[in-house]
Motif scaffolding. Structure first.
Motif, PDB file in Angstrom:
ATOM      1  N   SER A   1       0.856  -1.197   0.000  1.00 47.81           N
ATOM      2  CA  SER A   1       0.000   0.000   0.000  1.00 47.81           C
ATOM      3  C   SER A   1       0.885   1.238   0.000  1.00 47.81           C
ATOM      4  CB  SER A   1      -0.910   0.058   1.212  1.00 47.81           C
ATOM      5  OG  SER A   1      -0.954  -1.143   1.872  1.00 47.81           O
ATOM      6  N   PHE A   2       0.387   2.272  -0.610  1.00 45.12           N
ATOM      7  CA  PHE A   2       1.185   3.505  -0.702  1.00 45.12           C
ATOM      8  C   PHE A   2       0.255   4.700  -0.760  1.00 45.12           C
ATOM      9  CE2 PHE A   2       0.201   4.293  -5.117  1.00 45.12           C
ATOM     10  CZ  PHE A   2      -0.122   3.033  -5.598  1.00 45.12           C
ATOM     11  N   GLU A   3       0.859   5.851  -0.494  1.00 44.36           N
ATOM     12  CA  GLU A   3       0.104   7.096  -0.622  1.00 44.36           C
ATOM     13  C   GLU A   3       0.251   7.606  -2.043  1.00 44.36           C
ATOM     14  OE1 GLU A   3       0.806  10.240   2.356  1.00 44.36           O
ATOM     15  OE2 GLU A   3       1.110   8.516   3.682  1.00 44.36           O
ATOM     16  N   ALA A   4      -0.830   8.142  -2.580  1.00 44.01           N
ATOM     17  CA  ALA A   4      -0.790   8.636  -3.962  1.00 44.01           C
ATOM     18  C   ALA A   4       0.228   9.764  -4.079  1.00 44.01           C
ATOM     19  CB  ALA A   4      -2.165   9.123  -4.363  1.00 44.01           C
ATOM     20  N   GLY A   5       0.777   9.909  -5.291  1.00 48.39           N
ATOM     21  CA  GLY A   5       1.700  11.001  -5.541  1.00 48.39           C
ATOM     22  C   GLY A   5       3.150  10.613  -5.339  1.00 48.39           C
ATOM     23  N   ARG A   6       3.426   9.332  -5.120  1.00 48.81           N
ATOM     24  CA  ARG A   6       4.806   8.910  -4.943  1.00 48.81           C
ATOM     25  C   ARG A   6       5.241   8.107  -6.160  1.00 48.81           C
ATOM     26  NH1 ARG A   6       6.025  10.242  -0.304  1.00 48.81           N
ATOM     27  NH2 ARG A   6       7.765   8.911   0.249  1.00 48.81           N
ATOM     28  N   THR A   7       6.555   8.073  -6.370  1.00 47.25           N
ATOM     29  CA  THR A   7       7.060   7.298  -7.500  1.00 47.25           C
ATOM     30  C   THR A   7       7.218   5.843  -7.079  1.00 47.25           C
ATOM     31  OG1 THR A   7       9.363   7.634  -6.901  1.00 47.25           O
ATOM     32  CG2 THR A   7       8.368   9.289  -8.360  1.00 47.25           C
ATOM     33  N   ILE A   8       7.365   4.993  -8.098  1.00 48.60           N
ATOM     34  CA  ILE A   8       7.568   3.566  -7.819  1.00 48.60           C
ATOM     35  C   ILE A   8       8.818   3.388  -6.962  1.00 48.60           C
ATOM     36  CG2 ILE A   8       8.117   1.337  -8.867  1.00 48.60           C
ATOM     37  CD1 ILE A   8       6.399   2.128 -11.262  1.00 48.60           C
ATOM     38  N   LEU A   9       9.862   4.167  -7.283  1.00 49.17           N
ATOM     39  CA  LEU A   9      11.121   4.040  -6.545  1.00 49.17           C
ATOM     40  C   LEU A   9      10.924   4.400  -5.071  1.00 49.17           C
ATOM     41  CD1 LEU A   9      14.207   3.533  -6.639  1.00 49.17           C
ATOM     42  CD2 LEU A   9      14.489   5.956  -7.126  1.00 49.17           C
ATOM     43  N   GLN A  10      10.194   5.478  -4.820  1.00 45.15           N
ATOM     44  CA  GLN A  10       9.970   5.887  -3.426  1.00 45.15           C
ATOM     45  C   GLN A  10       9.226   4.807  -2.651  1.00 45.15           C
ATOM     46  OE1 GLN A  10       8.092   9.626  -4.363  1.00 45.15           O
ATOM     47  NE2 GLN A  10       9.793  10.819  -3.569  1.00 45.15           N
TER      48      GLN A  10
ATOM     49  N   CYS B   1      21.885   7.672 -11.593  1.00 42.92           N
ATOM     50  CA  CYS B   1      21.878   9.127 -11.746  1.00 42.92           C
ATOM     51  C   CYS B   1      21.021   9.817 -10.708  1.00 42.92           C
ATOM     52  CB  CYS B   1      21.369   9.509 -13.139  1.00 42.92           C
ATOM     53  SG  CYS B   1      19.594   9.256 -13.346  1.00 42.92           S
ATOM     54  N   HIS B   2      20.166   9.057 -10.058  1.00 45.19           N
ATOM     55  CA  HIS B   2      19.145   9.653  -9.188  1.00 45.19           C
ATOM     56  C   HIS B   2      19.758  10.457  -8.045  1.00 45.19           C
ATOM     57  CE1 HIS B   2      15.650   9.288  -6.255  1.00 45.19           C
ATOM     58  NE2 HIS B   2      15.193   9.960  -7.282  1.00 45.19           N
ATOM     59  N   LEU B   3      19.327  11.701  -7.890  1.00 47.72           N
ATOM     60  CA  LEU B   3      19.804  12.554  -6.802  1.00 47.72           C
ATOM     61  C   LEU B   3      18.554  13.169  -6.186  1.00 47.72           C
ATOM     62  CD1 LEU B   3      22.502  13.568  -5.578  1.00 47.72           C
ATOM     63  CD2 LEU B   3      22.358  15.521  -7.100  1.00 47.72           C
ATOM     64  N   GLN B   4      18.084  12.532  -5.137  1.00 50.53           N
ATOM     65  CA  GLN B   4      16.790  12.886  -4.564  1.00 50.53           C
ATOM     66  C   GLN B   4      16.699  14.360  -4.192  1.00 50.53           C
ATOM     67  OE1 GLN B   4      13.941  10.650  -4.004  1.00 50.53           O
ATOM     68  NE2 GLN B   4      13.100  12.705  -3.864  1.00 50.53           N
TER      69      GLN B   4
ATOM     70  N   PRO C   1      10.923   3.786 -15.935  1.00 47.37           N
ATOM     71  CA  PRO C   1      11.881   4.175 -14.895  1.00 47.37           C
ATOM     72  C   PRO C   1      11.175   4.346 -13.561  1.00 47.37           C
ATOM     73  CG  PRO C   1      11.324   6.068 -16.252  1.00 47.37           C
ATOM     74  CD  PRO C   1      10.631   4.886 -16.862  1.00 47.37           C
ATOM     75  N   ALA C   2      11.628   3.595 -12.567  1.00 43.15           N
ATOM     76  CA  ALA C   2      10.977   3.647 -11.258  1.00 43.15           C
ATOM     77  C   ALA C   2      11.091   5.032 -10.643  1.00 43.15           C
ATOM     78  CB  ALA C   2      11.601   2.606 -10.330  1.00 43.15           C
ATOM     79  N   CYS C   3      12.174   5.746 -10.986  1.00 46.84           N
ATOM     80  CA  CYS C   3      12.423   7.048 -10.355  1.00 46.84           C
ATOM     81  C   CYS C   3      11.425   8.099 -10.773  1.00 46.84           C
ATOM     82  CB  CYS C   3      13.830   7.526 -10.682  1.00 46.84           C
ATOM     83  SG  CYS C   3      14.072   7.900 -12.436  1.00 46.84           S
ATOM     84  N   ALA C   4      10.776   7.911 -11.929  1.00 47.03           N
ATOM     85  CA  ALA C   4       9.924   8.970 -12.451  1.00 47.03           C
ATOM     86  C   ALA C   4       8.509   8.508 -12.754  1.00 47.03           C
ATOM     87  CB  ALA C   4      10.539   9.558 -13.717  1.00 47.03           C
ATOM     88  N   THR C   5       8.249   7.233 -12.584  1.00 46.86           N
ATOM     89  CA  THR C   5       6.902   6.747 -12.890  1.00 46.86           C
ATOM     90  C   THR C   5       6.060   6.788 -11.626  1.00 46.86           C
ATOM     91  OG1 THR C   5       7.875   5.281 -14.520  1.00 46.86           O
ATOM     92  CG2 THR C   5       5.597   4.843 -13.894  1.00 46.86           C
ATOM     93  N   PRO C   6       4.921   7.485 -11.693  1.00 48.21           N
ATOM     94  CA  PRO C   6       4.085   7.551 -10.494  1.00 48.21           C
ATOM     95  C   PRO C   6       3.493   6.184 -10.179  1.00 48.21           C
ATOM     96  CG  PRO C   6       2.992   8.573 -12.362  1.00 48.21           C
ATOM     97  CD  PRO C   6       4.363   8.229 -12.817  1.00 48.21           C
ATOM     98  N   ALA C   7       3.445   5.862  -8.910  1.00 48.23           N
ATOM     99  CA  ALA C   7       2.810   4.618  -8.487  1.00 48.23           C
ATOM    100  C   ALA C   7       1.318   4.755  -8.745  1.00 48.23           C
ATOM    101  CB  ALA C   7       3.079   4.394  -7.005  1.00 48.23           C
TER     102      ALA C   7
END
Lengths: 641, 375
Positions: free
Chosen positions: B12-21, B34-37, B60-66
């Motif tokens: 489960s997750f809160e909306a508005g987060r990326t897959i990576l988060q 390359c990811h620099l949070q 890309p997990a870093c930029a794809t919204p969950a």
């Protein structure tokens, strides 16, 4: 050579489906067959003599050049693939290279960030899947293949939708990088009035933005305005460089958007021009037809002056056709004439009493012209405006600001069919304009020569007409009277080109527009060009800018060579538009949740007090964030002719 | 709360987060490069791609919204192969010679020997052992035996005293650009990306620094995931895993930045910021990062000195303090407290500064107290 057609066109975009090969264009330009085409959605071949290996090498080489260096798969993949294709083209390579290339192409397509990487490997993969023998044959022969000469174009759905084809993803990316100055350089290549267009464009680009398939489209117009505003805020001098001076001069009739764009782009090419303007103000219909709360006067004047900085001279108060004729201009030594007069006359309502010359009855165009001079056009408290377009919106909103207390708009269809920009409608409603739908005027009621009311009848929607909108049909016996102090019809404009140019010299359509070559803007007289509303009928500002820009290019060509003709690039552009580039039903792999860019606007009760600009610009951080949402849907097209 | 499945596990997750988060929060490891949070910098390397059911592409997990109901796989064969293909191309695009340095010299190719002739290449890469690229290469089993360093006229920038920018090892991840422009906001590394045709080599897309704006804070060096940017003073002196790392508070000013001292044989050889620690979140300024030479400076004052007949001699603390106190008291008696004053330092703690003003105000009897950070 066989006549067999091979096509994969339409097989890549999810949710679209393959295009029947027999519906694909077979002609590149009139009389020139299209041998083969390669692009973002596959390839098709009409003529088997087209060398697919040379084509795909040229195509991937273009992709390599366009790669922006940001994402690894595209940066490295294009380099590697081009290396292998070059080796094969030089007579080397082995079958193992084909496997390698396939893996690289798949990696690029599956992983790249934007559509340069995601779409350019598609034709290569199609060839590897269906025409592998073409590659094997070249390798078997081991001889270098000749480099083909192909027509190529880099575009995007937004770029293609824009009449002037601005390179939108490019300048949006520059804004993302904080380089509004570089963005402006890109914008000015195709649009000489960025601050104006950034405020009042009808923004076809935004309606063709692929981001709409993910959440909401990019606020492209706001970004363009941001770049232009930054230049003003920082007092930066726009980098305008006139081309090496040429000795022939061009006369331009009308200093409206089309004329200014023509002068601007002629100036860039080194040609001096003189604009003959009937008004005492630059901008034409943009100056007298768009109220200042949407387009502040200083923005238009400032950007119009850029054409002058590039060597154009504007003579105000000269009416061509009355004070001077086009023949006089040629006699005065102008080598070519560009006609860019607008649609300055109001269309008739076919309503009883409209030609009676009543007091307090005035056309929308005249109403706005007086408003633009800060005059109160008519006395009275209750006003009726008839029409549903942007001019009608400008009239009602200006009327509130001019002191009319009870402003009403009547429209014979419903809000859904209104051609005005939805944002304009919303803002007019917020300001307190009363909208009356499904009402049509029948007769103007006057007493002692002054308007006292309007007899109307109710309408209902019938079957759709040629424009696809449902046709309003009168409801019998439903007539009623709306009492009012003044009436403004704003139901459309017509052109006045016949008083500028005698009809024996050029062809004039039955809508009183000039008939010109669709691409070059040239009339029957080779030295007379035209563009803007006088050719298209009342249309958009960006359309007029595009016409002026294109005409400048063809005028220069005409002056240099004595003739002008569309380039292959122009034909390819038409071909791309014909194939279609934005698929409204494309399926995107995920949904995002970004919010639409927040624009601050003056509160309605404040803004109706004066003509202050309603909408504020965006802040740098907002602009960068908005720009970062761009999907960069670059499309590369290659045609073998 | 929304839900999706990741590697077969319901999350489960809160909306508005990326897959990576979401993955990180649930201890699912997705590799990044390359990811620099801090700088919201992502989407360049594409190493973090994952498989999402319904998408032909890897995302890309870093930029794809969950998204609700997504079915995500982070470590399938397809994902691993894709990552590996990129890594193979990447490692071949520069002079990543660490794998050769870890082999006997006799096995080197001619290109390796030529590479070692370049400045700063006469020993192994300064990032060897703590290089993100190297880790990934090993993890994904990229063939390094046949790896040949790319021979090209790479730009080299080693004219400034503190940092070396060796672009033969730059992978164009853009982390230094984001660190400079977004984290430190010095804007000294202009955005290098753009159409390849507009960016001719040798400069190409390399993130060259603009020293008109550079304040030498070294944030770019800390952000570099490979050995392209490194500290000149520490070059060759301390390798990964060598010596000790000691966490301390920067003594230069009152901010209290947290830093690691890299110490070997009793000497501080390098300083780095502590990532994820308040107040600095890994950031340091030029003084904190590079101003450590004084520690081992031979002319550093380590004992009190007393001047006698014009000559300084070493003295004990007791003697020195007594001498100062006695003189100060005498001066105050003769001329009043306002003849004395105190200048405090940003190099001491808040508490010590408090005591200093107390001494001057209550002890000396004057308001003549100031602080170097205010001057």
């Amino acid at each position: 050579m066989t006549n067999q057609t091979f096509s994969t066109w339409g097989s890549w975009v999810p949710g679209r489906g393959q295009v029947p090969p027999d519906t694909l264009p077979v002609e590149f330009s009139p009389g020139r067959p299209l041998k083969a085409f390669m692009g973002w959605d596959g390839l098709f071949v009409h003529d088997e003599s087209a060398n697919l290996v040379a084509m795909v090498s040229a195509y991937m080489e273009q992709a390599r050049k366009e790669s922006c260096g940001q994402c690894f798969p595209c940066r490295l993949g294009t380099e590697k693939i081009c290396g292998i294709l070059e080796k094969i083209g030089a007579g080397g390579g082995d079958p193992e290279d084909l496997h390698r290339m396939e893996a690289l192409a798949r990696t690029m397509m599956n992983m790249a960030r934007c559509d340069i990487g995601q779409t350019t490997p598609r034709p290569l993969l199609d060839i590897l899947a269906h025409r592998r023998e073409a590659l094997l044959e070249v390798m078997e022969k081991g001889e270098p293949i000749p480099r083909g000469n192909y027509v190529m174009k880099v575009t995007a759905p937004c770029t293609n939708a824009c009449p002037s084809h601005l390179n939108i993803p490019d300048y949006v990316e520059k804004i993302r990088f904080g380089r509004w100055d570089d963005a402006l350089v890109t914008i000015r290549r195709d649009c000489c009035l960025p601050g104006v267009i950034g405020r009042v464009c009808t923004r076809p680009c935004e309606f063709n933005c692929r981001r709409q398939r993910v959440d909401v489209g990019i606020a492209i117009r706001a970004l363009k305005r941001y770049a232009a505003d930054r230049e003003l805020e920082t007092h930066a001098e726009p980098p305008l460089q006139a081309g090496p001076a040429k000795d022939r001069k061009v006369a331009i009739v009308g200093a409206g958007p089309a004329g200014l764009a023509c002068a601007y782009h002629l100036g860039l090419a080194g040609y001096r021009s003189t604009l003959f303007e009937a008004l005492d103000e630059p901008g034409g219909m943009a100056a007298v037809g768009i109220p200042h709360y949407r387009l502040p006067r200083f923005i238009l004047r400032g950007e119009a002056s850029h054409a002058e900085k590039l060597g154009a001279e504007i003579r105000y108060g000269v009416r061509v056709g009355v004070d001077i004729t086009v023949d006089d201009l040629i006699r005065e030594g102008y080598a070519a004439v560009f006609v860019g007069v607008g649609a300055t006359e109001s269309a008739k309502m076919r309503c009883e009493g409209e030609d009676a010359g009543y007091q307090c009855f005035m056309t929308g165009i005249e109403f706005l012209r007086r408003v633009s001079r800060n005059e109160r056009p008519m006395e009275g408290k209750k006003l009726l405006v008839i029409g549903g377009g942007n001019v009608a919106m400008d009239c009602v909103r200006s009327a509130l600001r001019m002191g009319f207390e009870d402003v009403n708009l009547i429209y014979r269809r419903t809000q859904a069919e209104m051609p005005a920009d939805p944002q304009e409608i919303r803002e007019a409603q917020q300001e307190g304009v009363k909208f009356h739908y499904l009402v049509a005027p029948v007769k103007i009621i006057a007493s002692e020569g002054k308007v006292t009311g309007l007899e109307c009848e109710k309408m209902e929607l019938g079957a759709p007409d040629a424009s696809g909108r449902r046709q309003p049909v009168p409801v019998k016996g439903s007539n009623f009277v709306i009492p009012c102090d003044a009436i403004v019809p704003a139901i459309g404009q017509t052109c006045v080109v016949d008083c500028v140019l005698p009809s024996e010299e050029v062809d004039i359509s039955r809508w009183k527009t000039l008939v010109v070559d669709e691409i070059t803007g040239q009339t029957r007289q080779p030295w007379i060009f035209a563009g803007g509303d006088c050719v298209t009928g009342p249309a958009t500002l960006i359309g007029a800018l595009a016409a002026g820009k294109n005409a400048a290019r063809f005028i220069a060509q005409y002056l240099e060579t004595g003739a002008c003709a569309p380039s292959d690039g122009d034909w390819l552009e038409k071909l791309i538009a014909k194939l279609g580039i934005f698929y409204f039903k494309e399926k995107m792999p995920f949904q995002d949740t970004t919010m639409k860019l927040h624009r601050s606007v003056l509160p309605p009760e404040e803004r109706i007090k004066n003509f202050e600009e309603v909408e504020a610009g965006v802040k740098p951080a907002q602009a960068v964030k908005e720009a970062a949402r761009c999907l960069r849907c670059f499309r590369i097209a290659l045609a073998a002719v | 709360m929304s839900k999706f499945s990741m590697n077969g596990r319901e999350i489960s997750f809160e909306a508005g987060r990326t897959i990576l988060q979401v993955a990180t929060e649930h201890s699912v490891e997705i590799p990044t490069l390359c990811h620099l949070q801090d700088a919201d910098h992502a989407q360049v390397c594409r190493i973090c791609v994952v498989e999402v059911a319904g998408s032909d592409r890897l995302l890309p997990a870093c930029a794809t919204p969950a998204n609700e109901g997504m079915e995500i796989h982070t470590d399938t064969l397809r994902v691993r192969e894709a990552r590996k293909t990129v890594l193979e191309m990447l490692v071949a695009s520069g002079q990543h010679t660490c794998f050769a340095w870890n082999r006997p010299r006799e096995t080197w190719s001619e290109a390796h020997r030529r590479s070692a002739q370049r400045p700063w290449h006469d020993r192994n890469c300064p990032a060897d052992g703590e290089c993100r690229l190297q880790e990934l290469i090993v993890e994904y089993g990229v063939d390094t035996e046949h790896l040949v360093p790319q021979d090209m006229d790479f730009p080299l920038d080693d004219d400034t005293p503190l940092m070396v920018r060796d672009f033969s090892r730059c992978i164009l991840c853009g982390r230094c650009v984001a660190a400079c422009n977004v984290v430190q906001v010095n804007e000294a590394i202009p955005q290098p990306f753009g159409r390849r045709e507009d960016k001719p080599l040798p400069r190409g897309w390399f993130p060259l620094a603009d020293y008109e704006r550079c304040v030498h804070c070294g944030e770019c060096v800390q952000a570099c995931p490979v050995g392209a940017l490194f500290e000149k003073k520490a070059f060759g002196l301390i390798g990964p895993g060598e010596g000790d790392r000691i966490r301390t508070t920067c003594p230069y000013c009152g901010v209290g930045c947290q830093m690691w001292l890299h110490v070997k044989d009793g000497r501080v050889l390098k300083v780095t910021g502590v990532e994820g620690a308040v107040p600095n979140e890994g950031r340091l300024c030029v003084k904190g990062r590079f101003g450590y030479d004084f520690i081992h400076a031979p002319d550093r004052l380590t004992v009190p000195l007393v001047r006698e007949n014009g000559v300084l001699r070493e003295a004990g603390w007791e003697e020195a303090l007594e001498l100062v106190a006695e003189r100060f008291l005498r001066l105050r008696e003769a001329h009043g407290g306002d003849c004395l004053g105190g200048l405090s330092s940003a190099r001491v703690t808040n508490e010590e500064n408090y005591l200093m003003q107390k001494l001057v105000r209550a002890g000396f009897g004057t308001n003549n107290i100031d602080h170097c950070a205010r001057l």
